[in-house]
Design an enzyme around this catalytic site. Structure first.
Site, mmCIF file in Angstrom:
data_model
loop_
_atom_site.group_PDB
_atom_site.id
_atom_site.type_symbol
_atom_site.label_atom_id
_atom_site.label_comp_id
_atom_site.label_asym_id
_atom_site.label_seq_id
_atom_site.Cartn_x
_atom_site.Cartn_y
_atom_site.Cartn_z
ATOM 1 N N ALA A 11 -12.265 1.496 -7.051
ATOM 2 C CA ALA A 11 -12.070 1.304 -5.693
ATOM 3 C C ALA A 11 -11.907 2.487 -5.133
ATOM 4 O O ALA A 11 -10.985 3.267 -4.427
ATOM 5 C CB ALA A 11 -10.195 1.698 -6.658
ATOM 6 N N ALA A 12 -12.806 3.178 -4.399
ATOM 7 C CA ALA A 12 -13.204 3.793 -3.717
ATOM 8 C C ALA A 12 -12.909 3.457 -2.028
ATOM 9 O O ALA A 12 -13.063 4.145 -1.447
ATOM 10 C CB ALA A 12 -14.281 4.402 -4.190
ATOM 11 N N GLY A 13 -12.941 2.533 -2.345
ATOM 12 C CA GLY A 13 -13.657 1.737 -0.436
ATOM 13 C C GLY A 13 -12.598 1.832 -0.242
ATOM 14 O O GLY A 13 -11.141 1.783 -0.019
ATOM 15 N N ARG A 17 -12.245 -4.571 6.779
ATOM 16 C CA ARG A 17 -11.533 -5.351 7.645
ATOM 17 C C ARG A 17 -10.363 -5.663 7.581
ATOM 18 O O ARG A 17 -9.823 -6.932 7.986
ATOM 19 C CB ARG A 17 -12.847 -6.650 7.130
ATOM 20 C CG ARG A 17 -14.266 -6.671 7.839
ATOM 21 C CD ARG A 17 -14.618 -7.787 7.300
ATOM 22 N NE ARG A 17 -15.355 -7.748 6.027
ATOM 23 C CZ ARG A 17 -15.662 -8.306 5.010
ATOM 24 N NH1 ARG A 17 -16.209 -10.318 5.510
ATOM 25 N NH2 ARG A 17 -16.169 -8.587 3.403
ATOM 26 N N ASN A 228 -10.950 -9.068 1.176
ATOM 27 C CA ASN A 228 -11.496 -7.870 2.367
ATOM 28 C C ASN A 228 -10.708 -8.098 3.677
ATOM 29 O O ASN A 228 -11.158 -7.266 4.209
ATOM 30 C CB ASN A 228 -12.916 -8.914 2.058
ATOM 31 C CG ASN A 228 -14.325 -8.022 1.032
ATOM 32 O OD1 ASN A 228 -14.121 -7.341 0.730
ATOM 33 N ND2 ASN A 228 -15.011 -8.998 0.771
ATOM 34 N N ARG A 333 21.888 -1.009 -8.024
ATOM 35 C CA ARG A 333 20.645 -0.275 -7.362
ATOM 36 C C ARG A 333 21.025 0.867 -8.200
ATOM 37 O O ARG A 333 21.939 0.752 -9.060
ATOM 38 C CB ARG A 333 20.596 -0.286 -5.805
ATOM 39 C CG ARG A 333 21.786 0.638 -5.742
ATOM 40 C CD ARG A 333 21.564 0.895 -3.880
ATOM 41 N NE ARG A 333 22.505 1.651 -3.053
ATOM 42 C CZ ARG A 333 22.738 2.418 -2.877
ATOM 43 N NH1 ARG A 333 21.980 4.005 -3.503
ATOM 44 N NH2 ARG A 333 23.569 3.108 -2.530
ATOM 45 N N LYS A 351 26.263 1.297 -7.589
ATOM 46 C CA LYS A 351 24.999 2.173 -7.558
ATOM 47 C C LYS A 351 25.492 2.749 -8.368
ATOM 48 O O LYS A 351 26.834 3.824 -9.137
ATOM 49 C CB LYS A 351 25.123 3.216 -5.847
ATOM 50 C CG LYS A 351 23.794 3.359 -5.438
ATOM 51 C CD LYS A 351 23.764 5.175 -5.931
ATOM 52 C CE LYS A 351 24.901 5.993 -5.571
ATOM 53 N NZ LYS A 351 25.090 6.905 -6.057
ATOM 54 N N ALA A 423 47.946 -1.445 -4.361
ATOM 55 C CA ALA A 423 47.351 -1.719 -3.299
ATOM 56 C C ALA A 423 47.288 -0.605 -1.596
ATOM 57 O O ALA A 423 48.328 -0.778 -1.326
ATOM 58 C CB ALA A 423 47.302 -3.182 -2.338
#
Length: 459
Positions: A11-13, A17, A228, A333, A351, A423
């Site tokens: 996975a070094a490339g 392109r 690629n 979340r 949350k 309210a």
């Protein structure tokens, strides 16, 4: 007796392109980096040791690696043989079999790798490579055979006219015995058009030394394709989605429109669940049985019980109990937790909060850093005011409480069991059990004020 298995992923490339600042292997399909797909597949084989060769964007790539994967730096990209050779210091004491993969081949299945390993063991080979027959083999290394046996691999740029007519190609996936491969790697030279150390040259050397080299010709070349370009990424994304949807439909999941549905590799879905068009399920999401995931909902690292309905909503890092209804247009979340039979309606955000069984927040509410008990009613427009500009504080709403519409609860605050908030109130103090809390200004009506105002304008 099965020999120990190690795995090496290249996975070094840079992926020139792709025209991207992001390392190629970190581009994603279904929310998972290409390298993540490969590592997930590897995890199902259970190798004793795993290595990822990193180079371009090494820090970014290392950041996504699981704890049991060792990154190995290839400071200069001098070819695939050079890449694999970087692992040699880590495997000095290793006497076993090595599986070598590329980090940009996301569709490669565990079943294909298991078949490749089985072929290697059955034939007692020193090296076994995965090959395919392609109508257009342009760009791929060609498999040159002597009779039925693999003699060597010639890269496309080094192939002559006759070799380029061959349509059996090397798919860049290998199983090999480590000791003879290590010796072959040490003897590699960069005598080729690229001036690189080719891993494929090690095959010819092993053959010349009398080592048995075998192959497995896959019947599904598509799963072995690398990426690629952005176009290839889009093509394999569509193929991944098609295959994944087909798998889950076989498992008893209804998918109304597979072309618009995205399901990550680590997702689990129960039978008789319905996925409507545009559904996106990512990460470690688990969906129970008989659920309905409405159109254009997105779930990431979410856990749903059974008979849950989610409509047009976004859930991340959250859990939802049985028979709970979420949405439309709700947002969960930050460790949001909903119990059973909860109703969370239109435009409600939760949350880092929990809602107990049977509680309801039907519309237009925000619950942040709150603990809500059972059978609590949260009215329209209710807000837990949890942040004072410096720190966040908790709100506790106990069982059976009722919070009226447009109330603001200023944390830290507790509404005790059975408490009732009127309210329009702004509540700054705890509400005792079974008490009514009113925190709003007294209404004042001024007779004929409007008429006087209009008269003043006429003058």
């Amino acid at each position: 007796m099965t020999r120990p298995l190690a795995a090496i992923v290249m996975a070094a490339g840079k992926g020139t392109r792709m025209k991207s600042d992001t390392p190629k292997v970190l581009h994603a399909i279904a929310g998972e980096p290409l390298l993540g797909h490969v590592l997930y597949t590897l995890s199902r084989l259970g190798p004793a040791r795993q290595f990822v060769i990193v180079g371009h964007g090494a820090e970014q790539v290392e950041a996504m690696l699981p704890a049991d994967v060792t990154p190995v730096l290839q400071a200069e990209q001098l070819g695939t043989g050079h890449a694999v050779d970087q692992v040699t210091p880590f495997l000095n004491d290793f006497d076993g079999t090595v599986l070598i993969l590329s980090g940009d081949v996301p569709l490669l299945s565990a079943r294909t790798l298991e078949t490749l390993l089985a072929r290697h063991r059955e034939e007692k080979a020193t090296l076994t490579l995965l090959t395919a027959v392609l109508e257009d083999p342009t760009g791929y290394g060609r498999v040159v055979r002597k009779g039925a046996h693999v003699a060597r691999i010639v890269e496309h740029k080094d192939a002559d006219e006759d070799e380029r007519r061959l349509n059996e190609v090397n798919m860049g996936t290998y199983v090999c015995e480590w000791a003879p491969l290590r010796a072959a790697l040490a003897a590699l030279t960069p005598n080729n058009a690229q001036g690189e150390y080719y891993l494929t040259d090690a095959i010819a050397r092993l053959v010349s030394e009398g080592h048995p080299v075998s192959s497995y010709i896959t019947t599904d070349p598509t799963e072995c394709l690398g990426i690629n370009t952005r176009g290839e990424l889009a093509k394999l994304t569509a193929e991944y989605n098609r295959r994944t949807a087909a798998h889950w439909m076989v498992e008893g999941v209804t998918i109304h429109n597979p072309d618009t549905t995205v399901i990550g590799p680590r997702v689990q879905i129960g039978r008789d669940t319905i996925l409507e068009p545009g559904t996106i399920l990512l990460g470690e999401t688990i969906v129970g049985e008989r659920c309905i995931i409405g159109a254009y909902s997105q779930l990431r690292d979410a856990t749903l019980g059974s008979e849950v309905e989610v409509l047009n909503s976004y859930l991340v890092d959250s859990s939802v109990g049985d028979r709970t209804h979420v949405g439309p247009y709700a947002h969960l979340r930050g460790h949001a937790r909903l119990g059973d039979d909860v109703r969370l309606g239109n435009f409600v955000e939760v949350k880092n909060s929990t809602l107990g069984d049977g509680s309801k927040a039907a519309h237009l509410a925000y619950l942040g850093d709150a603990t809500v008990g059972k059978k609590v009613n949260i009215g329209c427009g209710v807000i837990t005011v949890n942040y004072d500009g410096e720190k966040k504080s908790p709100t506790i709403i106990e069982d059976g409480a009722f919070v009226g519409s447009n109330a603001s609860l200023i944390a830290p605050l507790t509404v005790h069991a059975g408490g009732f908030v009127a309210a329009g109130s702004t509540i700054t103090e705890d509400v005792p059990a079974d008490s009514l809390a009113i925190g709003r200004a007294r209404q004042v009506n001024k007779p004929e004020w409007v008429l006087k105002r209009r008269g003043a304008r006429k003058q």
